[in-house]
Enzyme design. Sequence first.
Site, short mmCIF file in Angstrom:
data_model
loop_
_atom_site.label_atom_id
_atom_site.label_comp_id
_atom_site.label_asym_id
_atom_site.label_seq_id
_atom_site.Cartn_x
_atom_site.Cartn_y
_atom_site.Cartn_z
CE1 TYR A 39 30.04 -4.62 -21.43
CE2 TYR A 39 27.83 -4.20 -20.61
CZ TYR A 39 28.82 -3.97 -21.53
OH TYR A 39 28.62 -3.10 -22.56
CG ASN A 60 19.42 -2.34 -24.48
OD1 ASN A 60 19.10 -1.34 -23.84
ND2 ASN A 60 19.89 -3.43 -23.91
#
Length: 325
Positions: A141, A170
């Site tokens: 990813y 995040n």
Amino acid sequence: MRVLITGGAGYIGSTVASACLDAGIEPVILDNLITGRREFAKGRAFYEGDISDGPLIDKIFAEYPDIGAVVHCAALIVVPDSVADPIGYYRANVTKSLEFVDHLIRNGCTRMIFSSSASIYRTGDDHTVNEDSPLDPQSPYARTKAVCEAMFADIATSRPIKILSLRYFNPIGADPEMRTGLQLRRPSHALGKMIEAYEDRVPFRITGTGYPTRDGTGIRDYVHVWDLATAHVAALRRFDELDVDVINLGTGAGTTVRELAEAFNRVVDRPIEVVETDPRPGDVAGAYTRSDRARRLLDWQARYSVEEGIRHSLEWASLRESRLG
């Protein structure tokens, strides 16, 4: 101003679309609904389809010739899934993005903001990074994001398009007005797993306790998704003034998984139990940003706390089934 948002029926893309609307910028949504939700595009110009579909991109620009920029959020994002299916991830995130940019150039679009990731960084001993830190992506990813950034840089040097990569840390939380949030019932990230543990009355499993951090658990820069969304609005407003091609979007503070669990238990009425287990495939120690580039160039900084992000995530989780069915 009008902006095309790919992946605009997903978690981040839909929140960016809401922030754009609130700022007087009209979003046009393109999403194949593999992970996005049709409900998140309600009341907005919406096209269901793939970013690699050239005739569809041509149709969008023919029907909305005043689109002035693109925010490219469409991607597969689950690290363990990318380890299990790297071909699928490279195809979805890299090959289709290449086709998409080609379609944009053909349609005369010269501005694109790319949703990139801080997972591409190599972290130092103190777990902080800035935009000039070396890159060392540790999962398929993450490598798809790094490959896309390099690919876009090459294209921008020889074609009439400018591409700004916003490296997210995040995301947590939800639209504070609860228009959208995480669409997945069982998300794979730490806060999602904490909410799942809370709802199911089972222990939360810390995946990995041997990292070189202050308490052995992974460290992250948890930034509220609404803060991320407002950064996109700022970038759209200032796009032509920017003389960089990368900006980090984070709080500038690191929070370990154990600290996140402690913050979670300060917010909820019934604390969750925490147990330790092995790390997941592709997981890394993590990092947080030490950069002030976003503040300096975008006049932006994160305003929501981790606790507020947890509260908004919990509020959205309580509403998700009634909103999405």
